[in-house]
Design a protein around this motif. Structure first.
Motif, PDB file in Angstrom:
ATOM      1  N   LEU A   8       0.847  -1.275   0.179  1.00  0.00           N
ATOM      2  CA  LEU A   8      -0.041   0.069  -0.020  1.00  0.00           C
ATOM      3  C   LEU A   8       0.892   1.143   0.042  1.00  0.00           C
ATOM      4  CD1 LEU A   8      -2.676   1.277   0.403  1.00  0.00           C
ATOM      5  CD2 LEU A   8      -2.590   1.079   2.742  1.00  0.00           C
ATOM      6  N   PHE A   9       0.722   2.193  -1.063  1.00  0.00           N
ATOM      7  CA  PHE A   9       1.451   3.220  -0.970  1.00  0.00           C
ATOM      8  C   PHE A   9       0.440   4.379  -0.913  1.00  0.00           C
ATOM      9  CE2 PHE A   9       2.549   7.346  -3.525  1.00  0.00           C
ATOM     10  CZ  PHE A   9       3.729   7.475  -3.081  1.00  0.00           C
ATOM     11  N   ILE A  10       0.862   5.336   0.268  1.00  0.00           N
ATOM     12  CA  ILE A  10       0.189   6.158   0.682  1.00  0.00           C
ATOM     13  C   ILE A  10       0.775   7.729   0.433  1.00  0.00           C
ATOM     14  CG2 ILE A  10      -1.025   7.378   2.638  1.00  0.00           C
ATOM     15  CD1 ILE A  10      -1.064   4.576   3.888  1.00  0.00           C
ATOM     16  N   ALA A  11       0.357   8.604  -0.494  1.00  0.00           N
ATOM     17  CA  ALA A  11       0.839   9.628  -0.927  1.00  0.00           C
ATOM     18  C   ALA A  11       0.819  10.791   0.204  1.00  0.00           C
ATOM     19  CB  ALA A  11       0.368  10.243  -2.262  1.00  0.00           C
ATOM     20  N   ASP A  12      -0.239  10.826   0.959  1.00  0.00           N
ATOM     21  CA  ASP A  12      -0.459  11.775   1.920  1.00  0.00           C
ATOM     22  C   ASP A  12      -0.849  11.125   3.198  1.00  0.00           C
ATOM     23  OD1 ASP A  12      -1.124  13.948   3.466  1.00  0.00           O
ATOM     24  OD2 ASP A  12      -2.387  14.948   2.126  1.00  0.00           O
ATOM     25  N   ALA A  44      -7.234   5.203   1.917  1.00  0.00           N
ATOM     26  CA  ALA A  44      -6.208   5.246   1.060  1.00  0.00           C
ATOM     27  C   ALA A  44      -6.658   5.620  -0.331  1.00  0.00           C
ATOM     28  CB  ALA A  44      -5.435   3.970   1.013  1.00  0.00           C
ATOM     29  N   GLY A  45      -8.035   5.854  -0.554  1.00  0.00           N
ATOM     30  CA  GLY A  45      -8.746   6.218  -1.784  1.00  0.00           C
ATOM     31  C   GLY A  45      -9.248   5.071  -2.533  1.00  0.00           C
ATOM     32  N   HIS A  49     -11.308  -3.117   0.098  1.00  0.00           N
ATOM     33  CA  HIS A  49     -10.134  -3.750   0.204  1.00  0.00           C
ATOM     34  C   HIS A  49      -9.983  -4.677  -1.215  1.00  0.00           C
ATOM     35  CE1 HIS A  49      -7.778  -7.473   1.616  1.00  0.00           C
ATOM     36  NE2 HIS A  49      -6.643  -6.251   1.696  1.00  0.00           N
ATOM     37  N   GLN A  50     -11.087  -5.283  -1.919  1.00  0.00           N
ATOM     38  CA  GLN A  50     -10.800  -5.856  -2.976  1.00  0.00           C
ATOM     39  C   GLN A  50     -10.404  -5.075  -4.132  1.00  0.00           C
ATOM     40  OE1 GLN A  50     -13.514  -6.233  -0.892  1.00  0.00           O
ATOM     41  NE2 GLN A  50     -13.264  -8.309  -0.245  1.00  0.00           N
ATOM     42  N   HIS A  51     -11.028  -3.693  -4.029  1.00  0.00           N
ATOM     43  CA  HIS A  51     -10.559  -2.867  -5.024  1.00  0.00           C
ATOM     44  C   HIS A  51      -8.785  -2.638  -4.851  1.00  0.00           C
ATOM     45  CE1 HIS A  51     -10.413   1.495  -6.646  1.00  0.00           C
ATOM     46  NE2 HIS A  51     -10.258   0.843  -7.598  1.00  0.00           N
ATOM     47  N   LEU A  52      -8.378  -2.491  -3.763  1.00  0.00           N
ATOM     48  CA  LEU A  52      -7.024  -2.260  -3.461  1.00  0.00           C
ATOM     49  C   LEU A  52      -6.130  -3.448  -4.026  1.00  0.00           C
ATOM     50  CD1 LEU A  52      -4.496  -1.036  -2.079  1.00  0.00           C
ATOM     51  CD2 LEU A  52      -5.501  -2.301  -0.003  1.00  0.00           C
ATOM     52  N   LYS A  53      -6.603  -4.691  -3.811  1.00  0.00           N
ATOM     53  CA  LYS A  53      -6.105  -5.773  -4.306  1.00  0.00           C
ATOM     54  C   LYS A  53      -5.869  -5.806  -5.717  1.00  0.00           C
ATOM     55  CE  LYS A  53      -6.389  -9.720  -2.177  1.00  0.00           C
ATOM     56  NZ  LYS A  53      -7.133 -10.981  -1.473  1.00  0.00           N
ATOM     57  N   ALA A  54      -7.006  -5.512  -6.233  1.00  0.00           N
ATOM     58  CA  ALA A  54      -7.084  -5.494  -7.700  1.00  0.00           C
ATOM     59  C   ALA A  54      -6.278  -4.626  -8.379  1.00  0.00           C
ATOM     60  CB  ALA A  54      -8.634  -5.318  -8.118  1.00  0.00           C
ATOM     61  N   GLU A  55      -6.028  -3.600  -7.624  1.00  0.00           N
ATOM     62  CA  GLU A  55      -5.202  -2.576  -8.601  1.00  0.00           C
ATOM     63  C   GLU A  55      -3.622  -2.786  -8.179  1.00  0.00           C
ATOM     64  OE1 GLU A  55      -6.172   0.459 -10.127  1.00  0.00           O
ATOM     65  OE2 GLU A  55      -7.857  -0.654 -10.168  1.00  0.00           O
TER      66      GLU A  55
END
Length: 169
Positions: A8-12, A44-45, A49-55
């Motif tokens: 997980l990359f968090i810009a801000d 995180a935007g 969670h599934q969307h995060l894993k898919a991206e």
């Protein structure tokens, strides 16, 4: 049970922490693991969670690749049949790639292609395994074989590259 890592990359980080704190304040009780993962992903935007894993780009299963590479000799021939089912499926991809696309083959033709890529004598096992792993199909009477067209897995593509590099070097 091994878990797949989800980077997980968090810009801000400041905005992330504010969003997560607000989400936690809105929760009636302490969230469980799945709910917490969803809250983190939303902060995180991502939609969930599934969307995060898919991206997130998937990471290669290096252990399976390492085990698969041990099965092949320096010339790229399969020297033995692997024990683990996952590694067996991975090791079948180079044989899938040898089968011509969109062409009906006889059992004899398939056997010749398989024997060309192996250093042990059990082409029947490979032929049957290609069918079982849904990499090839055959008619009920076993007279016609055909490769099932599909995109190779990321691990299969990595195996192709590593076998090619080994035999070239």
């Amino acid at each position: 049970m091994s878990q797949q890592l989800t980077p997980l990359f968090i810009a801000d980080v400041s905005a992330f922490s504010k969003s997560l704190r607000k989400s936690l304040d809105d929760q009636p009780a302490t969230p469980g693991q799945a709910a917490m993962l969803a809250l983190i992903a939303k902060a995180a935007g991502y939609r969930n969670h599934q969307h995060l894993k898919a991206e997130t780009p998937s990471q290669l299963d290096e252990l399976a690749l390492k085990r698969a590479m041990r099965v092949f000799d320096g010339n790229g021939h399969m020297a033995r049949w692997p024990k683990q089912t996952k590694v067996q499926g991975l090791c079948l991809w180079p044989f899938w790639a040898r089968l011509p696309a969109h062409r009906d083959l006889t059992e004899k033709e398939v056997n010749a292609i398989l024997q060309e890529g192996m250093a042990f004598d059990d082409h029947v096992l490979l032929r049957r395994s290609l069918i079982d792993h849904k990499l090839a199909e055959r008619t009920i009477d076993g007279r016609v074989y055909r490769r099932i067209e599909q995109r190779p897995t990321p691990e299969a593509l990595a195996l192709f590259q590593r076998l090619k590099a080994r035999s070239a070097g």
